[in-house]
Motif scaffolding. Structure first.
Motif, PDB file in Angstrom:
ATOM      1  N   GLN A   5       0.835  -1.196   0.000  1.00 11.44           N
ATOM      2  CA  GLN A   5       0.000   0.000   0.000  1.00 11.44           C
ATOM      3  C   GLN A   5       0.876   1.254   0.000  1.00 11.44           C
ATOM      4  OE1 GLN A   5      -2.818   0.266   3.214  1.00 11.44           O
ATOM      5  NE2 GLN A   5      -4.021   1.799   2.137  1.00 11.44           N
ATOM      6  N   LYS A   6       1.896   1.259   0.841  1.00 10.03           N
ATOM      7  CA  LYS A   6       2.798   2.416   0.922  1.00 10.03           C
ATOM      8  C   LYS A   6       3.511   2.646  -0.415  1.00 10.03           C
ATOM      9  CE  LYS A   6       6.802   4.102   3.452  1.00 10.03           C
ATOM     10  NZ  LYS A   6       7.815   3.790   4.460  1.00 10.03           N
ATOM     11  N   LYS A   7       3.984   1.570  -1.044  1.00 11.46           N
ATOM     12  CA  LYS A   7       4.700   1.690  -2.315  1.00 11.46           C
ATOM     13  C   LYS A   7       3.765   2.140  -3.435  1.00 11.46           C
ATOM     14  CE  LYS A   7       8.839   0.825  -1.121  1.00 11.46           C
ATOM     15  NZ  LYS A   7       9.875   1.841  -1.309  1.00 11.46           N
ATOM     16  N   ALA A   8       2.537   1.658  -3.439  1.00 12.28           N
ATOM     17  CA  ALA A   8       1.571   2.087  -4.461  1.00 12.28           C
ATOM     18  C   ALA A   8       1.240   3.564  -4.297  1.00 12.28           C
ATOM     19  CB  ALA A   8       0.312   1.226  -4.378  1.00 12.28           C
ATOM     20  N   ILE A   9       1.108   4.016  -3.055  1.00 16.55           N
ATOM     21  CA  ILE A   9       0.852   5.440  -2.796  1.00 16.55           C
ATOM     22  C   ILE A   9       2.044   6.277  -3.237  1.00 16.55           C
ATOM     23  CG2 ILE A   9       0.560   7.149  -0.946  1.00 16.55           C
ATOM     24  CD1 ILE A   9      -1.202   4.990   0.467  1.00 16.55           C
ATOM     25  N   GLU A  10       3.248   5.782  -3.004  1.00 15.75           N
ATOM     26  CA  GLU A  10       4.449   6.493  -3.449  1.00 15.75           C
ATOM     27  C   GLU A  10       4.441   6.677  -4.970  1.00 15.75           C
ATOM     28  OE1 GLU A  10       9.326   6.157  -3.193  1.00 15.75           O
ATOM     29  OE2 GLU A  10       8.116   4.671  -2.160  1.00 15.75           O
ATOM     30  N   ALA A  17       2.983  14.382  -9.215  1.00 14.70           N
ATOM     31  CA  ALA A  17       3.953  15.481  -9.232  1.00 14.70           C
ATOM     32  C   ALA A  17       4.498  15.772 -10.626  1.00 14.70           C
ATOM     33  CB  ALA A  17       5.107  15.170  -8.288  1.00 14.70           C
ATOM     34  N   ARG A  18       4.318  14.857 -11.571  1.00 12.38           N
ATOM     35  CA  ARG A  18       4.842  15.069 -12.926  1.00 12.38           C
ATOM     36  C   ARG A  18       3.974  16.099 -13.645  1.00 12.38           C
ATOM     37  NH1 ARG A  18       8.110  10.758 -15.440  1.00 12.38           N
ATOM     38  NH2 ARG A  18       7.909  12.102 -17.256  1.00 12.38           N
ATOM     39  N   GLN A  19       4.503  17.272 -13.837  1.00 19.52           N
ATOM     40  CA  GLN A  19       3.752  18.382 -14.428  1.00 19.52           C
ATOM     41  C   GLN A  19       3.319  18.124 -15.862  1.00 19.52           C
ATOM     42  OE1 GLN A  19       2.733  21.069 -12.712  1.00 19.52           O
ATOM     43  NE2 GLN A  19       3.658  20.153 -10.913  1.00 19.52           N
ATOM     44  N   GLU A  20       4.155  17.436 -16.631  1.00 16.40           N
ATOM     45  CA  GLU A  20       3.866  17.237 -18.043  1.00 16.40           C
ATOM     46  C   GLU A  20       2.976  16.027 -18.297  1.00 16.40           C
ATOM     47  OE1 GLU A  20       7.042  14.322 -17.279  1.00 16.40           O
ATOM     48  OE2 GLU A  20       6.522  16.259 -16.499  1.00 16.40           O
ATOM     49  N   LEU A  21       2.466  15.435 -17.246  1.00 15.98           N
ATOM     50  CA  LEU A  21       1.730  14.189 -17.360  1.00 15.98           C
ATOM     51  C   LEU A  21       0.367  14.406 -18.020  1.00 15.98           C
ATOM     52  CD1 LEU A  21       2.030  11.223 -16.676  1.00 15.98           C
ATOM     53  CD2 LEU A  21       0.913  11.687 -14.513  1.00 15.98           C
ATOM     54  N   ASP A  60      11.283   8.198 -16.288  1.00 18.97           N
ATOM     55  CA  ASP A  60      12.655   8.514 -15.897  1.00 18.97           C
ATOM     56  C   ASP A  60      13.120   7.438 -14.906  1.00 18.97           C
ATOM     57  OD1 ASP A  60      11.455   9.162 -13.449  1.00 18.97           O
ATOM     58  OD2 ASP A  60      11.675  11.315 -13.733  1.00 18.97           O
ATOM     59  N   GLU A  61      14.389   7.493 -14.515  1.00 18.14           N
ATOM     60  CA  GLU A  61      14.951   6.461 -13.627  1.00 18.14           C
ATOM     61  C   GLU A  61      14.229   6.405 -12.280  1.00 18.14           C
ATOM     62  OE1 GLU A  61      19.196   6.081 -13.201  1.00 18.14           O
ATOM     63  OE2 GLU A  61      19.495   6.932 -15.196  1.00 18.14           O
ATOM     64  N   LYS A  62      13.917   7.556 -11.727  1.00 13.24           N
ATOM     65  CA  LYS A  62      13.226   7.587 -10.436  1.00 13.24           C
ATOM     66  C   LYS A  62      11.857   6.928 -10.544  1.00 13.24           C
ATOM     67  CE  LYS A  62      11.486  10.628  -6.833  1.00 13.24           C
ATOM     68  NZ  LYS A  62      11.298  12.004  -6.371  1.00 13.24           N
ATOM     69  N   GLY A  63      11.119   7.266 -11.574  1.00 14.37           N
ATOM     70  CA  GLY A  63       9.794   6.685 -11.768  1.00 14.37           C
ATOM     71  C   GLY A  63       9.836   5.186 -11.963  1.00 14.37           C
ATOM     72  N   LEU A  64      10.810   4.727 -12.745  1.00 10.23           N
ATOM     73  CA  LEU A  64      10.960   3.281 -12.951  1.00 10.23           C
ATOM     74  C   LEU A  64      11.272   2.565 -11.641  1.00 10.23           C
ATOM     75  CD1 LEU A  64      12.955   3.027 -16.295  1.00 10.23           C
ATOM     76  CD2 LEU A  64      10.627   2.229 -15.861  1.00 10.23           C
ATOM     77  N   ARG A  65      12.133   3.170 -10.832  1.00  8.55           N
ATOM     78  CA  ARG A  65      12.478   2.558  -9.540  1.00  8.55           C
ATOM     79  C   ARG A  65      11.250   2.466  -8.641  1.00  8.55           C
ATOM     80  NH1 ARG A  65      12.948   4.678  -4.940  1.00  8.55           N
ATOM     81  NH2 ARG A  65      13.281   6.793  -5.689  1.00  8.55           N
TER      82      ARG A  65
END
Length: 89
Positions: A5-10, A17-21, A60-65
């Motif tokens: 649950q915590k990881k899915a919320i993250e 937070a991705r502005q261009e989304l 990006d790398e952060k999102g993939l992680r």
């Protein structure tokens, strides 16, 4: 194992937070958040990934992680999505 649950919320917070989304709407993020609150993180993650894949979202790398950690915490097979996702943002 990490708390799914915590990881899915993250992951939801990262996507919010991705502005261009443009690949995903606020309503779709809210739907996923609601599923997560009802312990349906696997369904929420699958829905999000399908929407982002179809929307040609670039990771990006952060999102993939974050996505990989959420996927693994939920006990889902990440290798299928990892091979399909577009990177380079």
């Amino acid at each position: 194992m990490n708390d799914p649950q915590k990881k899915a919320i993250e992951l939801i917070e990262y996507l919010s937070a991705r502005q261009e989304l443009a690949a995903i709407s606020k309503e779709q993020i809210l739907d996923a958040s609601e599923l997560i609150m009802y312990h349906e993180w696997g369904i929420a993650l699958e829905n999000l990934m399908e929407i982002l894949y179809e929307g040609d979202f670039s990771w990006d790398e952060k999102g993939l992680r974050i996505a990989e950690e959420a996927w693994q915490a939920a006990g889902l097979d990440w290798s299928i999505w990892k091979s399909l996702l577009k990177t380079g943002s």
